[in-house]
Design a protein around this motif. Structure first.
Motif, mmCIF file in Angstrom:
data_model
loop_
_atom_site.group_PDB
_atom_site.id
_atom_site.type_symbol
_atom_site.label_atom_id
_atom_site.label_comp_id
_atom_site.label_asym_id
_atom_site.label_seq_id
_atom_site.Cartn_x
_atom_site.Cartn_y
_atom_site.Cartn_z
ATOM 1 N N GLN A 110 7.549 9.199 5.681
ATOM 2 C CA GLN A 110 6.309 9.646 5.065
ATOM 3 C C GLN A 110 5.096 9.027 5.746
ATOM 4 O O GLN A 110 5.143 7.880 6.191
ATOM 5 N N GLN A 111 4.028 9.814 5.810
ATOM 6 C CA GLN A 111 2.760 9.392 6.361
ATOM 7 C C GLN A 111 1.721 9.350 5.245
ATOM 8 O O GLN A 111 1.547 10.336 4.517
ATOM 9 N N ASP A 112 1.059 8.212 5.106
ATOM 10 C CA ASP A 112 0.016 8.082 4.099
ATOM 11 C C ASP A 112 -1.122 9.074 4.375
ATOM 12 O O ASP A 112 -1.530 9.256 5.522
ATOM 13 N N CYS A 113 -1.607 9.706 3.328
ATOM 14 C CA CYS A 113 -2.638 10.736 3.482
ATOM 15 C C CYS A 113 -3.924 10.390 2.730
ATOM 16 O O CYS A 113 -4.658 11.286 2.317
ATOM 17 N N THR A 114 -4.185 9.113 2.559
ATOM 18 C CA THR A 114 -5.384 8.698 1.836
ATOM 19 C C THR A 114 -6.635 9.345 2.424
ATOM 20 O O THR A 114 -7.551 9.756 1.701
ATOM 21 N N ALA B 54 -3.198 13.536 9.442
ATOM 22 C CA ALA B 54 -1.944 13.009 8.918
ATOM 23 C C ALA B 54 -0.756 13.598 9.674
ATOM 24 O O ALA B 54 0.230 12.897 9.947
ATOM 25 N N ARG C 97 -1.946 11.730 -1.164
ATOM 26 C CA ARG C 97 -0.692 11.020 -1.379
ATOM 27 C C ARG C 97 0.062 10.831 -0.059
ATOM 28 O O ARG C 97 -0.198 9.869 0.654
ATOM 29 N N ALA C 98 0.975 11.717 0.292
ATOM 30 C CA ALA C 98 1.760 11.518 1.511
ATOM 31 C C ALA C 98 2.190 12.849 2.091
ATOM 32 O O ALA C 98 2.350 13.837 1.377
ATOM 33 N N THR D 198 4.611 16.567 -1.172
ATOM 34 C CA THR D 198 4.260 15.279 -1.769
ATOM 35 C C THR D 198 2.753 15.059 -1.797
ATOM 36 O O THR D 198 2.270 13.932 -1.775
ATOM 37 N N THR E 88 5.389 14.393 4.031
ATOM 38 C CA THR E 88 6.795 14.005 4.083
ATOM 39 C C THR E 88 7.570 14.822 5.097
ATOM 40 O O THR E 88 7.398 16.038 5.198
ATOM 41 N N CYS F 262 -0.008 15.725 0.178
ATOM 42 C CA CYS F 262 -0.846 15.159 1.243
ATOM 43 C C CYS F 262 -2.315 15.482 1.014
ATOM 44 O O CYS F 262 -3.183 14.619 1.116
#
Length: 282
Positions: free
Chosen positions: A275-279, A28, A261-262, A255, A264, A257
């Motif tokens: 923000q970068q998605d952290c799925t 991420a 979540r994300a 947030t 930031t 990660c």
């Protein structure tokens, strides 16, 4: 995702982006750093602590941040201190720790040496960055000096003994007369672990891990009455249940990660958010 906000005073130097808790989510972080506004060579990147642990690639995250060289200003979070304590044999590894890859790495000594030379507080560009918070009893000048006491101890050639003094919850309040391990514990706990305090007397509480609406009598550290020095916004992480929280005197960038979540990043000059998605980190 982006979010504009009010514009603080500009700076003649390149932009500064502050990045919340990475916690070993190297993938991420790479994706976030590839954003055009963060990849500019004159952009300075601040990291709000907890660079490692709980995520899938602590070694990759630490190597990536260290490789940024002078562009990166990273501070120590509680998970980073825990890594140093385990490496020093002061603390046993926990069941949920995910930094064995660092301890086993061929460059472990260099990485740990770099990590223990990171500060606990950065004060620049009209902002303050710590991992958790600033005790209301402290001025910012005092907080910076106290952070320096811990930094000096960790930067000694014989740095292992200092880590013995950092663990434990007592005392819960600051007193200028504190000395030795008690003094070191309050400093470290405030800067790297604090979320809420007792409204009546400012005692730190380490049991509440939820959001800003704590149990009766407990308030977020930044809402305690009598803060001596709210003159510069404090940017922090550590509190994923609070999440993205932006107000004139306090900005939370954890947030979650590592919880899928994300991750930031916030630009200091105008508080713009990327923000970068952290799925994939979950």
């Amino acid at each position: 995702m982006t979010q504009p906000a009010s514009r603080p005073p500009s700076d003649a130097r390149g932009d500064v982006w502050v990045i919340g808790d990475v916690q070993g989510c190297a993938g991420a972080l790479r994706a976030l750093l590839a954003h055009p506004e963060l990849s500019r060579p004159d952009t300075e990147l601040w990291f709000a602590g907890d660079l490692v642990n709980r995520g899938p690639d602590s070694l990759g995250a630490l190597r990536l941040i260290r490789a940024l060289g002078a562009r990166a200003r990273a501070i120590l979070g509680n998970h980073d201190l825990h890594l140093l304590a385990v490496a020093a044999g002061v603390r046993p590894p926990g069941k949920s720790d995910t930094f064995q890859d660092i301890l086993d790495a061929s460059d472990a000594a260099e990485l740990l040496d770099w990590l223990r030379h990171r500060p606990l507080m950065v004060r620049d560009r009209g902002h303050v960055m710590v991992h958790a918070g600033i005790l209301p009893a402290w001025t910012l000048d005092q907080a910076q000096a106290l952070a320096g006491e811990i930094e000096a101890a960790l930067r000694q050639p014989d740095w292992h003994p200092a880590l013995h003094d950092l663990y434990g919850e007592e005392p819960l309040n600051w007193d200028d007369a504190l000395r030795g391990p008690d003094r070191m514990r309050v400093i470290v706990n405030a800067l790297t672990r604090m979320r809420v305090c007792h409204a009546e007397d400012g005692r730190m509480d380490f049991h509440h891990k939820g959001g800003a609406h704590a149990a009766r009598g407990l308030v977020p550290w930044f809402d305690l009455p009598g803060r001596r020095d709210p003159s510069e916004p404090v940017v922090f992480g550590h509190w994923s249940a609070l999440g993205l929280h932006i107000r004139p005197d306090a900005i939370c960038l954890d947030t979650g990660c590592v919880w899928g979540r994300a991750l930031t990043a916030l630009r200091l000059r105008d508080h713009r958010i990327i923000q970068q998605d952290c799925t994939a980190c979950r």
